[in-house]
Design an enzyme around this catalytic site. Structure first.
Site, PDB file in Angstrom:
ATOM      1  CB  VAL A  85     -48.024   7.146   7.163  1.00 29.86           C
ATOM      2  CG1 VAL A  85     -48.826   5.995   8.187  1.00 29.86           C
ATOM      3  CG2 VAL A  85     -47.101   7.918   8.386  1.00 29.86           C
ATOM      4  CE  LYS A  86     -46.905   0.674   1.807  1.00 31.33           C
ATOM      5  NZ  LYS A  86     -46.336  -0.836   1.418  1.00 31.33           N
TER       6      LYS A  86
END
Length: 232
Positions: A85-86
């Site tokens: 997850v960015k």
């Protein structure tokens, strides 16, 4: 050394992923928009990338607040155990990153422009940070110096530097020589990284030599009946 591809263009990604040289793909909302991929089509892209053998697929959240980012991050991670997850390095983003990391979700903190943000991302439990090398230069910051400082600060921790925003392949070579070991490249730069004209010239010479008879060799003479061979 880990190399990643910064794109959502299936046509461009496919041949490069087939080489097996790239560990995965990084995306963000702008990259998805440029590839004509709408937000609701993201899961299909993740499935395709996993099928292509990507070890990591980096997908960015879009919520503005910490609670919304956490919820979105959990949903993204639910798509595949290969999703990282960015999250942008805002206060809300770092808060969400800490909560997701505590839940065992791998997080990359992105849009990093200063070494102090690397310290914050590490405190948030991020496994990766993504400094934007090219944009730092455009903002009159010494991107190379900042990246090297980040690498020094994070050495021995669980947070890795994944350099993004690269403008030419020589930047990759120069930073790799200084122990920076993870980069994400646009597909055009990845193709340039694979090309070397002198190697292609040498291969052409090898092929030419293979096609020619060796010096001093005697051409084979057919002994088949009807081709001038002696018969009894």
């Amino acid at each position: 050394m880990r190399l990643y591809l910064d794109s959502a263009d299936r046509d461009a990604l496919g041949p490069l992923l087939e080489t097996g040289l790239f560990g995965g793909v990084t995306t963000n909302p702008l990259i998805l928009h440029r590839a004509g991929i709408r937000q609701h089509e993201g899961p299909a892209l993740v499935d395709w990338l996993v099928d292509q053998g990507c070890g990591h697929v980096f997908v960015q959240t879009t919520a503005d607040d910490a609670a919304g980012t956490v919820q979105e991050g959990l949903e993204l991670r639910g798509l595949s155990d290969r999703v990282v997850v960015k999250i942008p390095a805002t206060v809300a983003g770092l808060t969400a990153a800490r909560r997701l990391a505590d839940d065992g979700v791998p997080v990359l903190v992105t849009a990093i422009y200063h070494a102090r943000q690397a310290l914050l991302a590490n405190a948030a439990g991020a496994r990766w940070i993504a400094p934007y090398l090219g944009r730092m230069g455009a903002a009159r910051r010494n991107g190379r110096e900042q990246v090297l400082t980040m690498q020094t600060l994070l050495r021995g921790t669980a947070t890795r530097v994944l350099v993004a925003g690269i403008k030419d392949v020589q930047q990759v070579v120069d930073l790799a020589a200084l122990d920076v070991d993870a980069f994400t490249l646009g597909t055009d730069l990845a193709e340039q990284l694979l090309q070397e004209s002198l190697t292609e010239d040498a291969v052409a010479e090898f092929s030419c030599a293979t096609a020619k008879p060796a010096p001093g060799s005697i051409p084979a003479v057919s002994t088949a009946r009807g081709q001038g061979a002696a018969t009894s």
